[in-house]
Enzyme design. Structure first.
Site, short mmCIF file in Angstrom:
data_model
loop_
_atom_site.label_atom_id
_atom_site.label_comp_id
_atom_site.label_asym_id
_atom_site.label_seq_id
_atom_site.Cartn_x
_atom_site.Cartn_y
_atom_site.Cartn_z
N HIS A 24 3.89 2.66 12.71
CA HIS A 24 2.96 3.78 12.97
C HIS A 24 3.50 4.79 13.97
O HIS A 24 2.72 5.45 14.67
CB HIS A 24 1.59 3.24 13.46
N HIS B 179 0.82 -1.22 0.00
CA HIS B 179 0.00 0.00 0.00
C HIS B 179 0.85 1.26 0.00
O HIS B 179 1.93 1.32 0.58
CB HIS B 179 -1.05 0.01 1.12
N ASP C 54 3.49 -6.24 3.35
CA ASP C 54 3.07 -5.14 4.24
C ASP C 54 3.43 -5.50 5.69
O ASP C 54 2.61 -5.46 6.59
CB ASP C 54 1.56 -4.89 4.10
N GLU D 163 -5.07 2.36 2.73
CA GLU D 163 -5.15 1.12 3.52
C GLU D 163 -5.35 1.44 5.00
O GLU D 163 -6.15 0.82 5.68
CB GLU D 163 -3.87 0.30 3.32
N GLU D 164 -4.59 2.43 5.46
CA GLU D 164 -4.47 2.61 6.91
C GLU D 164 -5.78 2.99 7.59
O GLU D 164 -6.01 2.62 8.72
CB GLU D 164 -3.39 3.65 7.23
N ASP E 13 6.39 0.89 6.77
CA ASP E 13 4.96 0.67 6.51
C ASP E 13 4.42 1.78 5.64
O ASP E 13 4.06 2.83 6.15
CB ASP E 13 4.20 0.60 7.85
ZN ZN Z 1 0.05 0.38 8.90
ZN ZN Z 2 0.75 -1.40 6.26
#
Ligand code: ZN
Ligand code: ZN
Length: 479
Positions: free
Chosen positions: A440, A297, A369, A343-344, A309
């Site tokens: 994150h 993503h 991912d 995506e998140e 990420d």
């Molecule tokens: Zn993520």
């Molecule tokens: Zn991810």
């Protein structure tokens, strides 16, 4: 001789039956003479030579590193629906065209946009202290100037669920559950439930806000962002994750007596923000309508750079496909790269892809991912008859240190809807021991990626994708 070990199912499967054909050759003729050479091997000597070449080329290639370095330097964080995510799509289109993929395009869709413009919390008297927090995706704003209330701590979600309403009403709920560090990331599934469920459960019991210990494995003073909107639709309680160090502090403070916290979240919430998937292909030379899907993503949370990420995943699947693109002869089937948007905050790109492409024949899908740690295991989610093929692929991955896994592959968020619609998936499982230290957080930066591990990932994806794209194998249940 090696091929005999693959068994009858593999022979049937490698016999030339396409995804559309229902005719499978009878295994009986083989069974009566198990010593007879197979009509076709799942992996031909020529394919094996190509695999050797791909593996070697990948282990010397810096392309994946160059891609992720460029993404996080030219674009940086790419919050779903933001102007930065739009620039990332344009960046991806240019990059994929430069790498000479076919049918490079953006498939646009719209999403509900969410961004925190303020996210602050502090312990209020007798010893005031600020805490590092991250508002959870989808959280509504607190009243202007914030809200203040006594905090009630729960060891986990089950404790909150069991609590009487009068222990919760009018208070800020604090879920203090820790996450287990594991190589396969399995600690995440257990720990992340509180991110989505704290707000709706606490709200039903009359709480005024939700705080969770960050979903992460580090002890640092970074809060871990993450979506809550998907799971907590309908909840309208402000919610935030607090850094592990501040969760420790808050727990100590509460153990000494009544503790009040001030929480101030201001969120920018809009409907119909632009997002989109970026698609690119290597068209198959014989069966262009049969698709091998490689996903990652493009969007990211915005405290860090979105390097592990999922800039790493974008780089891994693209660089692997590029090595196949550069072979003297294209594989028989189409390899499609899906760089999903948004995506998140709700896997919107994966849903849009499944809706737009449901009628196409997807042979198998895989998604990168989980950062950039080395791949150690190959799992499938194949019909039983195709399991020998999975083992044949794994043997070609073994020189990269990759061991066989079970047949319960998850596939990844962005290909989840396709999996549910019946697409077989595999997992090239990365070592995720440190992934949730950075995940994150502001610490998700390029320096966390090991270039050598990245190359190993590229090699594994290239070998897998080439083998399935150049085969006749069908991995779904026989029709
Ligand atoms: Zn993520
Ligand atoms: Zn991810």
């Amino acid at each position: 001789m090696r091929y005999f070990a693959l068994g009858l199912a593999a022979l049937a499967f490698a016999s030339g039956a396409s995804a559309q054909q229902t005719q499978q050759p009878s295994a009986t003729s083989v069974a009566v003479n198990p010593q007879a050479p197979p009509a076709a091997a799942p992996i031909s000597p020529e394919q094996e030579r190509t695999v050797d070449r791909l593996r070697a080329a990948a282990l010397e290639s810096n392309l994946a590193w160059e891609i992720v370095e460029d993404l996080v330097t030219e674009i940086g964080p790419r919050l779903a629906g933001s102007e930065a995510e739009a620039r990332a799509r344009d960046w991806a289109v240019n990059m994929l065209r430069e790498q000479r993929f076919s049918n490079v395009r953006i498939e646009p869709f719209t999403i509900p946009y969410w961004d925190a413009t303020r996210e602050e919390a502090s312990i209020v008297g007798p010893a005031p202290q600020p805490m590092v927090i991250a508002a959870l995706g989808g959280s509504p704003s607190t009243p202007q100037g914030g809200l203040e209330a006594e905090v009630v701590r729960f060891a986990d979600m089950a404790a909150l669920e069991a609590a009487p309403e009068d222990a919760v009403r009018g208070r800020i709920v604090f879920i203090d559950e820790r996450m287990q560090r594991t190589q396969d990331g399995s600690g995440y599934g257990a720990a992340v439930a509180k991110r989505g469920r704290c707000a709706p459960v606490a709200q039903a019991k009359g709480a005024v806000a939700c705080l969770i210990r960050s979903v992460g494995t580090d002890p640092h003073r970074f809060a871990h962002q993450g979506g809550s909107s998907r799971q907590s639709q309908g909840a309208s309680l402000p919610a935030a994750a607090i850094s592990p160090a501040d969760a420790d502090l808050l727990a100590r403070r509460i153990s000494r007596g009544a503790t009040r916290v001030r929480l101030d979240i201001q969120a920018d919430i809009r409907e119909n923000a632009p997002s989109g998937n970026v698609i690119a292909e290597i068209r198959g030379r014989e069966r262009p309508d049969e698709i091998v899907l490689l996903a990652a993503h493009l969007d990211s949370w915005d405290m860090g750079q979105g390097a592990v990420d999922d800039g790493a995943g974008v780089a891994i699947v693209t660089a692997a496909a590029k090595l196949i693109r550069d072979l003297p002869r294209r594989p028989r089937r189409t390899i499609r790269i899906l760089l999903a948007g948004a995506e998140e905050n709700g896997v919107h790109g994966g849903a849009a892809y499944a809706e737009a492409h449901a009628n196409e024949t997807h042979i198998v899908g895989a998604e990168s991912d989980f950062g950039a740690g080395p791949i150690w295991r190959f799992r499938t989610r194949f019909a039983d008859h195709a399991l020998p093929y999975g083992r044949a692929i794994q043997r070609q991955l073994a020189p990269l240190g990759i061991i066989p896994g079970d047949n319960a592959a998850g596939g990844g968020a962005d290909i989840g809807a396709m999996r549910q619609a019946g697409m077989p998936v595999v997992d090239l499982s990365q070592n995720g021991l440190d992934y949730f230290d950075y995940h994150h957080t502001p610490n998700d930066t390029l320096d966390k990626i090991d270039p050598e591990a990245l190359r190993q990932n590229v090699a594994a994806y290239a070998v897998f994708a080439y083998l399935v794209a150049d085969s006749d194998g069908v991995f779904t249940a026989e029709p």
